[in-house]
Design a protein around this motif. Structure first.
Motif, PDB file in Angstrom:
ATOM      1  N   ALA A 482       0.839  -1.203   0.000  1.00  7.77           N
ATOM      2  CA  ALA A 482       0.000   0.000   0.000  1.00  7.77           C
ATOM      3  C   ALA A 482       0.871   1.248   0.000  1.00  7.77           C
ATOM      4  O   ALA A 482       0.657   2.181  -0.776  1.00  7.77           O
ATOM      5  CB  ALA A 482      -0.908  -0.002   1.233  1.00  7.77           C
ATOM      6  N   VAL A 486       1.098   4.128  -3.030  1.00 10.37           N
ATOM      7  CA  VAL A 486       0.835   5.554  -2.810  1.00 10.37           C
ATOM      8  C   VAL A 486       2.038   6.370  -3.268  1.00 10.37           C
ATOM      9  O   VAL A 486       1.923   7.379  -3.949  1.00 10.37           O
ATOM     10  CB  VAL A 486       0.556   5.822  -1.317  1.00 10.37           C
ATOM     11  N   THR A 490       1.715   9.308  -6.258  1.00 11.03           N
ATOM     12  CA  THR A 490       1.526  10.691  -5.824  1.00 11.03           C
ATOM     13  C   THR A 490       2.826  11.453  -6.021  1.00 11.03           C
ATOM     14  O   THR A 490       3.895  10.866  -6.009  1.00 11.03           O
ATOM     15  CB  THR A 490       1.138  10.762  -4.337  1.00 11.03           C
ATOM     16  N   PRO A 491       2.724  12.768  -6.196  1.00 11.91           N
ATOM     17  CA  PRO A 491       3.935  13.526  -6.491  1.00 11.91           C
ATOM     18  C   PRO A 491       4.858  13.579  -5.277  1.00 11.91           C
ATOM     19  O   PRO A 491       4.442  13.365  -4.145  1.00 11.91           O
ATOM     20  CB  PRO A 491       3.421  14.918  -6.837  1.00 11.91           C
TER      21      PRO A 491
ATOM     22  N   TYR B  13      -0.093   6.012   5.080  1.00 10.33           N
ATOM     23  CA  TYR B  13       0.001   5.416   3.742  1.00 10.33           C
ATOM     24  C   TYR B  13      -1.170   4.485   3.486  1.00 10.33           C
ATOM     25  O   TYR B  13      -1.797   4.509   2.425  1.00 10.33           O
ATOM     26  CB  TYR B  13       1.310   4.634   3.606  1.00 10.33           C
ATOM     27  N   GLU B  14      -1.476   3.642   4.479  1.00  9.36           N
ATOM     28  CA  GLU B  14      -2.578   2.695   4.325  1.00  9.36           C
ATOM     29  C   GLU B  14      -3.892   3.430   4.096  1.00  9.36           C
ATOM     30  O   GLU B  14      -4.699   3.040   3.250  1.00  9.36           O
ATOM     31  CB  GLU B  14      -2.706   1.810   5.582  1.00  9.36           C
ATOM     32  N   ILE B  16      -4.385   6.492   2.907  1.00  8.77           N
ATOM     33  CA  ILE B  16      -4.438   7.123   1.583  1.00  8.77           C
ATOM     34  C   ILE B  16      -4.718   6.073   0.517  1.00  8.77           C
ATOM     35  O   ILE B  16      -5.503   6.283  -0.406  1.00  8.77           O
ATOM     36  CB  ILE B  16      -3.114   7.855   1.285  1.00  8.77           C
ATOM     37  N   HIS B  17      -4.071   4.919   0.662  1.00  8.91           N
ATOM     38  CA  HIS B  17      -4.262   3.875  -0.341  1.00  8.91           C
ATOM     39  C   HIS B  17      -5.726   3.466  -0.440  1.00  8.91           C
ATOM     40  O   HIS B  17      -6.222   3.167  -1.528  1.00  8.91           O
ATOM     41  CB  HIS B  17      -3.397   2.668   0.003  1.00  8.91           C
ATOM     42  N   PHE B  22      -7.614   8.276  -3.968  1.00 14.93           N
ATOM     43  CA  PHE B  22      -6.580   7.442  -4.586  1.00 14.93           C
ATOM     44  C   PHE B  22      -7.192   6.524  -5.640  1.00 14.93           C
ATOM     45  O   PHE B  22      -6.650   6.352  -6.733  1.00 14.93           O
ATOM     46  CB  PHE B  22      -5.841   6.634  -3.518  1.00 14.93           C
ATOM     47  N   LEU B  25      -7.888   8.618  -8.587  1.00 12.97           N
ATOM     48  CA  LEU B  25      -6.653   8.910  -9.318  1.00 12.97           C
ATOM     49  C   LEU B  25      -6.316   7.776 -10.272  1.00 12.97           C
ATOM     50  O   LEU B  25      -6.044   7.977 -11.451  1.00 12.97           O
ATOM     51  CB  LEU B  25      -5.517   9.113  -8.313  1.00 12.97           C
ATOM     52  N   ARG B  26      -6.395   6.557  -9.751  1.00 12.25           N
ATOM     53  CA  ARG B  26      -6.042   5.414 -10.583  1.00 12.25           C
ATOM     54  C   ARG B  26      -7.076   5.189 -11.672  1.00 12.25           C
ATOM     55  O   ARG B  26      -6.730   4.809 -12.790  1.00 12.25           O
ATOM     56  CB  ARG B  26      -5.895   4.160  -9.730  1.00 12.25           C
ATOM     57  N   TYR B  29      -6.647   7.638 -14.457  1.00  7.38           N
ATOM     58  CA  TYR B  29      -5.510   7.234 -15.270  1.00  7.38           C
ATOM     59  C   TYR B  29      -5.908   6.135 -16.248  1.00  7.38           C
ATOM     60  O   TYR B  29      -5.692   6.236 -17.452  1.00  7.38           O
ATOM     61  CB  TYR B  29      -4.385   6.758 -14.355  1.00  7.38           C
ATOM     62  N   ALA B  99      -3.517  14.125  -7.004  1.00 10.53           N
ATOM     63  CA  ALA B  99      -2.290  13.652  -6.375  1.00 10.53           C
ATOM     64  C   ALA B  99      -1.764  14.684  -5.390  1.00 10.53           C
ATOM     65  O   ALA B  99      -1.327  14.340  -4.285  1.00 10.53           O
ATOM     66  CB  ALA B  99      -1.250  13.357  -7.441  1.00 10.53           C
ATOM     67  N   LEU B 102      -3.774  14.517  -2.197  1.00 12.65           N
ATOM     68  CA  LEU B 102      -3.384  13.374  -1.369  1.00 12.65           C
ATOM     69  C   LEU B 102      -2.109  13.671  -0.598  1.00 12.65           C
ATOM     70  O   LEU B 102      -1.970  13.320   0.569  1.00 12.65           O
ATOM     71  CB  LEU B 102      -3.162  12.146  -2.257  1.00 12.65           C
ATOM     72  N   LEU B 103      -1.204  14.342  -1.282  1.00 16.08           N
ATOM     73  CA  LEU B 103       0.070  14.665  -0.640  1.00 16.08           C
ATOM     74  C   LEU B 103      -0.156  15.590   0.556  1.00 16.08           C
ATOM     75  O   LEU B 103       0.438  15.396   1.621  1.00 16.08           O
ATOM     76  CB  LEU B 103       0.997  15.327  -1.657  1.00 16.08           C
TER      77      LEU B 103
END
Lengths: 498, 112
Positions: A482, A486, A490-491, B13-14, B16-17, B22, B25-26, B29, B99, B102-103
């Protein structure tokens, strides 16, 4: 053409290469400078460098040779090489840059948390690099023999020597300057003579190419084997580009993912524009130099046309210019490849057997010298084959191994280390075996076709094994997946986190 | 490259995933890349197919010694560049903002 002109041209390119490399040396100080030019190369400089590195002997001499031999419909070779960049851009460029790794083996380890996958990827970088270096050296030997009559090994040893000196001296930072310079040199070296040649051809009354009907007719080889070969080359060039170590490493030298995309865009314009020129030489070759085909020297058409068509002092000067461009092609591609291989091997040396005894920079230098010797030996030993054909083996190997690793690694969270290993081993061994068979045994018939252009069956094999074994080993999906996903998508502005 | 992660960073991280953004975003894409890649492949294969089964068409002289096959080939370069350009614009518009969001979340969450 006069030997003096050729010698001067080759000497000038060699000196310029070493000189610009020395300039780069003055600004290369840190380990990061050596490996990825401190990730601070601007898109315009970087894309010239990528163009310089990508347009190899196969592009400079091979495309014209192919057009001369088979007619304009072989344009699908350069189209495939260009389109490969598009797929690289769309599928992997930005995420790869964001992974924060220096090389493909680094990426493999970050993504899959496995040292074994890292080792397998390292071996493959070396394998693909060697397969790609060999034709570069052969092209250098051929060129020097054509323009000066020297034995083939002189050109090979000369190019190998300069490349090692350059990488040893300055690493990635200096190579970047050298490559960018060489793109523009290559473009000039084909463009200026092409203008004079076209003018002479027009003054001549624009005679039509003299060739058998098959040359004019598109697809004269429209049997099943010809069709298989076409699709196979297409798959290899489309999917192999993203796995060529010297191409991929360039994306690590971009400051961020956005710059990586802009870089690719400029590169597409640069290489697409460049490929128009060899086509002109190939077609004019049919007017003025058809005999080269029968003599088995189609690859030399670019070098011979200026002297044949224009003659005299102008012909000599332009021949020298083309020779200089050809040498720039060998030097830039070989430098980029050597740098990429040495980067990977040097890193393994510094962290493995030589840990503590050798600095990372010394390891890189040692690896560079070692990595050039094997392909040089292969080039000296192997029989020359048309250069555009022989690079497709490197493309096929990259497409069967690194393409699945990168695409699945970036876009499918189910990939596991055993799956990646199985795919790289299966696809890689199949592609290597085919290459060895095609180069040594040269079988005929369908077997010959299948091993001569293996990508169409080895790429599905690599993908299939990677997906299949991953599905069987679901419990081995890395726990960090995961976070890695991410990070890849992400940037990156948080330096500490990568 | 195995670095030490604090539990908070790992949790961020978990989270956001698993977040909607997210996924968005995918999917943005994929919505662009899949049709575009398929379309381009077909366009490219059309060149090979035409050369193979419609040599008459491909051999048609347009002007001088320039025939349809040559123009078709050159068009492939143009479209390759065109798609790359469209993709760069699309990702700047439909992907970069998500993105970046998310950051920001990530930075807020781990307190930097």
């Amino acid at each position: 053409m006069s030997t003096t002109h050729a010698a001067v041209a080759v000497a000038l390119v060699s000196l310029a290469t070493l000189g610009i490399g020395a300039f780069g040396l003055r600004v290369s100080r840190t380990t990061s400078d050596f490996y990825v030019a401190s990730r601070s190369v601007s898109p315009s400089l970087n894309s010239s460098a990528i163009g310089g590195e990508y347009l190899s002997a196969a592009s400079f001499l091979g495309v014209a040779g192919l057009v001369l031999t088979s007619g304009p419909d072989v344009l699908w070779y350069p189209i495939g090489w260009t389109a490969g960049y598009l797929l690289l851009l769309v599928l992997v460029a930005a995420p790869l840059r964001r992974s924060g790794a220096y090389t493909i083996p680094d990426f493999a380890q970050v993504r899959l948390q496995s040292v074994a996958v890292r080792r397998a990827a390292t071996l493959l970088v070396v394998g693909v690099g060697w397969l790609y270096l060999m034709p570069q050296f052969q092209g250098a030997g051929l060129t020097l023999r054509t323009v000066s009559g020297s034995p083939g090994w002189v050109g090979m040893v000369l190019v190998a020597g300069i490349v090692v000196v350059n990488v040893v001296a300055g690493g990635m930072r200096s190579i970047t300057f050298v490559q960018a310079f060489q793109y523009w040199l290559k473009l000039t070296a084909l463009l200026v003579p092409a203008v004079f040649l076209l003018r002479a051809w027009a003054l001549d009354g624009a005679p039509s190419p003299v060739a058998p009907d098959a040359w004019f007719a598109p697809w004269s080889t429209n049997d099943a084997q010809g069709l298989y070969t076409t699709y196979s080359v297409l798959v290899a060039t489309f999917l192999g580009t993203m796995g060529l170590p010297h191409v991929v490493v360039r994306f690590y030298t971009n400051p961020d993912g956005h710059a990586a995309r802009r870089t690719t865009l400029i590169v597409l314009a640069l290489i697409g524009g460049f490929y128009l020129l060899p086509t002109v030489y190939g077609v004019l070759g049919r007017v003025y130099a058809s005999d080269l085909v029968a003599a088995g020297r189609a690859d030399t058409v670019v070098l011979e046309l200026p002297a044949r068509v224009l003659g005299g002092g102008l012909g000599d000067v332009l021949s020298a210019l083309v020779t200089a461009g050809a040498f720039a092609a060998f030097l830039s591609t070989s430098s980029g490849l050597t740098m990429a291989i040495a980067g990977v091997v040097g890193q393994s040396l510094a962290s493995g057997p030589l840990a503590g005894r050798l600095s990372p920079i010394s390891s890189l230098r040692l690896a560079a010298a070692g990595c050039v010797l094997v392909p040089l030996g292969l080039a000296l030993a192997a029989e020359p084959i048309p250069v555009a054909t022989s690079v497709t083996f490197a493309f096929a190997l990259a497409a069967s191994t690194f393409c699945p690793l990168l695409v699945l690694g970036i876009w499918w969270r189910g990939l596991t280390a055993p799956g990646a290993l199985a795919g790289m081993a299966g696809g890689g061994l199949a592609a290597l075996l085919a290459t060895v068979l095609a180069l040594s045994d040269r079988p005929g018939g369908w077997t010959g076709t299948l091993v001569g252009q293996p990508a169409l069956w080895t790429v599905p094999l690599g993908f299939g094994l990677m997906v299949g074994v991953s599905l069987l080993t679901r419990s081995r999906v890395p726990t960090t997946v995961a976070r890695t996903m991410v990070r890849l998508h992400t940037p990156e502005r948080v330096d500490v986190q990568r | 490259m195995a670095e030490k992660l604090t539990p908070e960073v790992h949790a961020a991280y978990e989270r956001i995933h698993d977040s909607e953004e997210f996924t968005q975003l995918r999917s943005n894409y994929l919505r662009f890349v899949v049709p575009m890649t398929v379309g381009f492949m077909l366009w490219y294969l059309l060149y090979v197919v035409c050369s193979n089964w419609a040599p008459g068409l491909m051999g048609t002289q347009v002007f001088g010694t320039i025939n349809v096959a040559l123009l078709f080939g050159l068009l492939q370069f143009v479209t390759t560049f065109g798609i790359a350009w469209v993709y760069a614009r699309y990702s700047a518009r439909a992907m970069d903002p998500i993105a970046a969001g998310l950051l920001e979340d990530f930075e807020r969450e781990v307190g930097r």
